[in-house]
Design a protein around this motif. Structure first.
Motif, PDB file in Angstrom:
ATOM      1  N   VAL A 177       0.969  -1.472   0.123  1.00  0.00           N
ATOM      2  CA  VAL A 177       0.216   0.103  -0.175  1.00  0.00           C
ATOM      3  C   VAL A 177       1.079   0.981  -0.086  1.00  0.00           C
ATOM      4  O   VAL A 177       1.171   1.741   0.965  1.00  0.00           O
ATOM      5  N   VAL A 178       0.672   2.182  -1.060  1.00  0.00           N
ATOM      6  CA  VAL A 178       1.484   3.338  -1.275  1.00  0.00           C
ATOM      7  C   VAL A 178       0.627   4.353  -0.724  1.00  0.00           C
ATOM      8  O   VAL A 178      -0.283   4.577  -1.261  1.00  0.00           O
ATOM      9  N   TYR A 179       1.703   5.337  -0.284  1.00  0.00           N
ATOM     10  CA  TYR A 179       1.113   6.592  -0.033  1.00  0.00           C
ATOM     11  C   TYR A 179       1.763   8.038   0.084  1.00  0.00           C
ATOM     12  O   TYR A 179       3.122   7.851  -0.843  1.00  0.00           O
ATOM     13  N   GLY A 180       1.124   8.512  -0.800  1.00  0.00           N
ATOM     14  CA  GLY A 180       2.302  10.203  -1.444  1.00  0.00           C
ATOM     15  C   GLY A 180       2.842   9.931  -2.917  1.00  0.00           C
ATOM     16  O   GLY A 180       2.038   8.954  -3.429  1.00  0.00           O
ATOM     17  N   ARG A 181       4.007  10.548  -2.285  1.00  0.00           N
ATOM     18  CA  ARG A 181       4.978   9.543  -3.666  1.00  0.00           C
ATOM     19  C   ARG A 181       5.929   8.884  -3.437  1.00  0.00           C
ATOM     20  O   ARG A 181       6.267   9.504  -2.139  1.00  0.00           O
ATOM     21  N   THR A 422       2.554   8.481  -7.798  1.00  0.00           N
ATOM     22  CA  THR A 422       1.364   9.396  -6.591  1.00  0.00           C
ATOM     23  C   THR A 422       0.290   8.730  -5.923  1.00  0.00           C
ATOM     24  O   THR A 422      -0.225   8.268  -7.319  1.00  0.00           O
ATOM     25  N   ARG A 423      -0.089   8.534  -5.062  1.00  0.00           N
ATOM     26  CA  ARG A 423      -0.893   7.544  -4.977  1.00  0.00           C
ATOM     27  C   ARG A 423      -2.293   8.646  -4.954  1.00  0.00           C
ATOM     28  O   ARG A 423      -2.555   9.665  -4.828  1.00  0.00           O
ATOM     29  N   ARG A 441      -0.514  13.879  -1.887  1.00  0.00           N
ATOM     30  CA  ARG A 441       0.582  13.365  -1.222  1.00  0.00           C
ATOM     31  C   ARG A 441      -0.102  13.753   1.123  1.00  0.00           C
ATOM     32  O   ARG A 441       0.438  13.582   1.429  1.00  0.00           O
ATOM     33  N   SER A 442      -1.631  14.056   1.004  1.00  0.00           N
ATOM     34  CA  SER A 442      -1.820  14.691   2.415  1.00  0.00           C
ATOM     35  C   SER A 442      -1.561  13.422   2.648  1.00  0.00           C
ATOM     36  O   SER A 442      -2.040  12.191   3.198  1.00  0.00           O
ATOM     37  N   ILE A 443      -1.370  13.759   4.937  1.00  0.00           N
ATOM     38  CA  ILE A 443      -1.743  12.543   5.725  1.00  0.00           C
ATOM     39  C   ILE A 443      -2.607  12.168   6.076  1.00  0.00           C
ATOM     40  O   ILE A 443      -3.299  11.280   6.413  1.00  0.00           O
ATOM     41  N   PHE A 483       3.271  12.200   3.555  1.00  0.00           N
ATOM     42  CA  PHE A 483       3.654  11.642   4.275  1.00  0.00           C
ATOM     43  C   PHE A 483       3.405  10.753   2.808  1.00  0.00           C
ATOM     44  O   PHE A 483       2.578  11.153   1.821  1.00  0.00           O
ATOM     45  N   ASP A 484       4.824  10.576   2.864  1.00  0.00           N
ATOM     46  CA  ASP A 484       5.251   9.360   1.254  1.00  0.00           C
ATOM     47  C   ASP A 484       5.890   7.662   1.938  1.00  0.00           C
ATOM     48  O   ASP A 484       7.378   8.459   2.430  1.00  0.00           O
TER      49      ASP A 484
END
Length: 756
Positions: A177-181, A422-423, A441-443, A483-484
């Motif tokens: 699971v990838v978050y951000g860039r 980027t997610r 890229r939001s936390i 948050f990346d």
């Protein structure tokens, strides 16, 4: 001045589930309800008039004056056993309000079992390097994988471990699971296989980027953009779409590995049979690879090449799951190749078959020319089957790649496919609700996805504090906090929430079954005032966490740099500190150098300036603050101001129950008052009155203090300058029978300005 009527629809969320109405003229309670169109409440509801319960038979008699407060509270349902049991239920829920970091549980998870060790974890001491303290937002601790303790060793992360970087089939490991860039080395979503076309070998690889949707900024082979490889065709497959570049559900029979085929006249026989697809599967196509490693030719006396011909035959028959034949042999194909070339020949033949499970055998049907001048060798290179099913890869983004083998593309580099992605996540709004997935890229929306998703907490929106996340998102965006990160190892939902929130200087906690979030930021208005009037006698305790030889004087922050996509570090300290003894902290999800430096300075400041822990007991008003709230504490024992009650109000003169001590050397003196709802009014500048028990206000109050006998009189806190009280941040709220124990850490504004 207006009276107020409060409608509390949810006693467990008084700050959110309420309506407030102003009353600008005298009116009875019943008359006000009639004007509001309320004949009777749908659920059991009590009425409080200035804090005192009022029976329904009195509603038509009591007049709401311009300084009165009327509150209607919907009672909790169920539980039985009367009000005492309901009260115990409320207090039980309050335990979850203020204990987002259970020290004992965390200590056990990382192998700390001693009393001292558990106490250190509860206080927020990191074990990497020198001791680093932050009670409100504990420093990051080593990850606790779900695989630990079950006899399994977690597989190395292909993202954060240099040794593990590359494309691999991570069997029994979670889908990333990838978050951000972030850069990712996508896992293999299916077994790679090769086919031959026009005497060229093509490798087919299906990669899984991760759960959800992504914007692909760049695809590379090692460090080279994929545009430099003309021999690669690829297709990006969005969640729910089908792969069209090639068949994905293909199995290969490992037993076929270059066996030579000979005719019966040469002493040969059928090679095989070999089972082509596993038990409990069916296929609809069989593919066979044929290789002539020396080419097909005959070298004549003049130095030229003459034609030679090779013929062969493949047969297949159906078998059951036990491998027993259930059908006769059928000819798949009888093939012929005539050529005059010494270039190795490789080709794949595809045969459609009736859906079923098969075994295949092969035989050469012509005599082999064994002359040294001839290239007449025939080998069975491979056996594959296309299964008769539509694979369901789930809600993931895939990349299908068809690679032609050349000198430009080696076997090693074909397994070094990486992507800069980027997610895409939905964004919530109070009016429009959830948007379509968008690049972010939001936390905040990473936290929401962890809590809501099927691979996460699976929580309904009603159990997530989305309003607070929306406010925090605006703050994080303005600061440039992102948050990346890639979650490619199994962790609990709560650890994922904690690690994500920590990147934004925040914590997640449970309150009344709802996941809430609070960020450590500067606050100026206390939500409640506690003084000797409402602090239980002899319950105030102050603990000073003194520095020792192990105390860190700086912080080394490890982060994953977006410039190199490798681990980088920054050592930061406060202006008047050295960097002789840094504490090492890994800030998971941080890829920005500036963000790493800001967080390092914040942790260093919290380590120095937050070292006074305060604990005291109070009554049910202790349920007013929640985790992270700013409260004011006035008490004469540590000389945190003076406390008293307001006994009379005469214009701008307040008469108090206790005499006050003034000090001209300390400058101006101030007074703060506790309102009926527990909040703080002030501080207000005051001068001495005619008696030691009086003060003269220099400004008009924003409410009327209560001086009667029907409820608690208004409390005050008094002192010089900012010494009328000490400000603290709540870290725990624990029921103690009919009382409530509050733990807090003394606040210092330098913590929030050190990173500027």
């Amino acid at each position: 001045m207006f009276a107020c009527v409060h409608m509390l629809h949810n006693p467990f969320m008084p700050a959110r589930g309420r309506d407030i109405f102003a009353v600008d003229h005298p009116i009875t309670i019943r008359e006000w309800l009639d004007e509001a169109g309320i004949t009777e409440f749908e659920r059991p509801t009590i009425c409080l008039f200035n804090g005192e319960a009022v029976l329904r038979e009195q509603w038509h008699k009591i007049i709401i004056g311009l300084s009165d407060i009327v509150t209607f509270i919907t009672l909790p349902q169920g539980g039985g056993g009367g009000g005492g049991k309901i009260l115990r239920s409320v207090l039980t829920i309050a335990v979850m309000v203020a204990a987002p970091y259970a020290g004992a549980a965390l200590a056990g998870a990382i192998g700390v079992t001693s009393t001292v060790g558990i106490a250190l974890v509860t206080a927020g001491v990191a074990f990497a390097g020198s001791a680093l303290l932050n009670v409100l937002v504990p420093p990051p601790v080593p990850s606790t994988s779900l695989n630990s303790g079950f006899g399994n060793t977690p597989a190395a992360s292909p993202t954060y471990s240099l040794q593990a970087q590359g494309n691999q089939a991570r069997l029994s490991q979670p889908i990333p699971v990838v978050y951000g860039r972030h850069i990712v080395y996508p896992d293999l979503a299916a077994t790679p296989y090769s086919l031959y076309q026009n005497n060229e070998q093509y490798l087919h690889q299906l990669h899984c980027i991760g759960q959800g949707e992504y914007d692909l900024e760049q695809i590379r082979i090692e460090d080279t953009p994929i545009s430099s490889f003309e021999e690669i065709d690829y297709e990006i497959v969005q969640p729910g779409d089908a792969v069209t570049l090639f068949d994905t559900d293909v199995v290969t029979a490992p037993e076929v590995a270059g066996q030579e085929l000979l005719s019966t006249g040469d002493g040969g026989d059928w090679v095989g049979p070999f089972v082509v697809n596993p038990a409990q599967t069916n296929c609809h196509q069989i593919s066979v690879d044929i290789v002539m490693p020396r080419g097909v030719y005959y070298a004549n006396d003049s130095g030229g090449l003459n034609n030679r011909t090779i013929t062969w035959q493949f047969e297949a028959r159906q078998i059951d799951d036990d491998g027993t034949a259930i059908g006769a042999w059928q000819t798949l194909g009888s093939e012929t190749l005539t050529a005059a070339t010494n270039t190795p020949q490789r080709m794949t033949f595809d045969y459609a078959v009736v859906v079923g499970r098969y075994e295949v055998r092969a035989l050469r049907t012509d005599a082999k020319d064994t002359s040294a001048r001839a290239g007449h060798e025939l080998r069975w290179g491979g056996l594959k089957a296309v299964l008769d099913q539509t694979p369901d890869f789930g809600n993931v983004t895939l990349i299908a790649m068809k690679m032609r083998a050349t000198d430009n593309l080696s076997q090693r580099s074909s397994r070094m496919v990486n992507c800069l992605v980027t997610r895409k996540l939905p964004v919530w709004d109070e009016v429009t609700g959830w948007s379509a997935p968008q690049t972010t890229r939001s936390i905040a929306w990473a936290l929401a996805d962890i809590a809501r998703s099927q691979y996460g907490g699976k929580l309904d929106d009603s159990r997530i504090d989305l309003t607070q996340l929306k406010a925090l998102d605006a703050n994080w965006q303005s600061r440039g906090d992102y948050f990346d990160a890639v979650f490619d190892q199994t962790v609990t939902v709560w650890e994922a929430l904690s690690r994500t929130a920590r990147c934004g200087r925040a914590v997640s906690f449970m309150q009344s079954g709802t996941v809430r979030f609070v960020r450590d930021e500067q606050r100026s208005i206390p939500v409640a005032l506690f003084s000797p009037r409402n602090i239980v006698k002899n319950s105030l305790k102050i603990q000073y966490l003194l520095a020792s030889d192990d105390t860190a004087d700086s912080v080394t922050v490890e982060y994953f740099s977006k410039e190199t996509w490798q681990t980088a570090e920054e050592t930061v300290s406060l202006p008047d500190s050295t960097s002789d003894q840094p504490a090492r902290v890994r800030l998971f999800g941080c890829t920005e150098k500036a963000q790493a430096i800001r967080e390092g300075k914040y942790m260093a400041a919290a380590n120095r300036y937050r070292r006074r822990l305060v604990t005291f007991q109070t009554e049910l008003e202790g349920l007013i603050p929640t985790y992270g709230d700013l409260i004011a504490i006035a008490h004469d024992m540590p000389s945190w101001g003076q406390g008293a009650e307001v006994t009379a109000v005469d214009d701008n003169v307040l008469s108090l129950s206790e005499p006050l001590e003034w000090s001209e050397e300390l400058g101006d003196h101030f007074i703060s008052l506790r309102k009926a709802d527990g909040s703080v009014s002030g501080p207000w500048l005051v001068l001495p009155g005619e008696t030691p028990n009086q003060v003269v206000l220099q400004d008009e109050l924003d409410f009327t203090p209560y001086t009667g006998e029907l409820q608690e009189r208004t409390h005050i806190a008094f002192g010089a300058g900012e010494k009328w009280s000490t400000l603290a941040r709540v870290t725990a709220v624990r029921p103690r029978g009919e009382l409530v124990e509050i733990s807090a850490v003394a606040e210092n504004p330098v913590v929030h300005t050190a990173d500027q």
